[in-house]
Motif scaffolding. Structure first.
Motif: not given
Length: 167
Positions: A11-33
């Protein structure tokens, strides 16, 4: 490698992966936009490559939002196929960008978009899509710990698939 994590650690590993992925997704969105918003960026093939890598990273990040589906369920297999596709596409777009930079710096050459766009897209998008379908032939997608990817067992088959379609 096989890890034997208890439920709490998973659960900790998945929570970390999800949190880090959210930051990555937002950064990627900024680049694409940004790429979509500024015509000056769209006019350069190098920025197009960066935008494609950002799209691949966004797709990979999205797969971690799906949580830890039940082993071999439709959602698990979907997560695994998407993760395989987008993670490999991201690596291949990074390779394309590195090659473009190397040519520009070492040889003072520019890749001609007219000549190279189609082959690059085939290598960086079509190949990952096709390679992601191969493990379906042996039902090798399933739980790989905190998310779904190529299963850890049977070991020889799993190692062969992981090596041949990703590494």
């Amino acid at each position: 490698l096989e890890y034997d994590f208890d439920r709490g650690k998973l659960r900790i590993l998945q929570a970390l992966a999800t949190s880090i992925s959210l930051v990555s997704f937002l950064g990627g969105s900024f680049v694409v936009v940004s790429f979509a918003s500024f015509e000056r960026l769209r006019a350069k093939f190098a920025f197009e490559q960066v935008a494609n890598m950002a799209l691949a990273d966004m797709g990979a990040s999205f797969t971690y939002f799906l949580g830890s589906p039940r082993d071999r369920s439709a959602l698990c297999v979907t997560q695994a196929v998407l993760q395989q596709t987008f993670e490999l596409a991201s690596v291949l777009w990074a390779t394309v960008i590195a090659t473009t930079l190397s040519l520009a710096v070492r040889r003072r050459e520019q890749l001609s978009p007219g000549r190279w766009r189609a082959p690059i897209y085939v290598v960086a998008w079509v190949c990952p899509c096709l390679l992601a379908l191969l493990p379906l032939s042996t039902s090798s997608y399933g739980s790989a710990g905190a998310w779904c990817w190529i299963r850890t067992k049977p070991r020889a088959e799993s190692r062969a698939w992981r090596f041949s379609v990703f590494y």
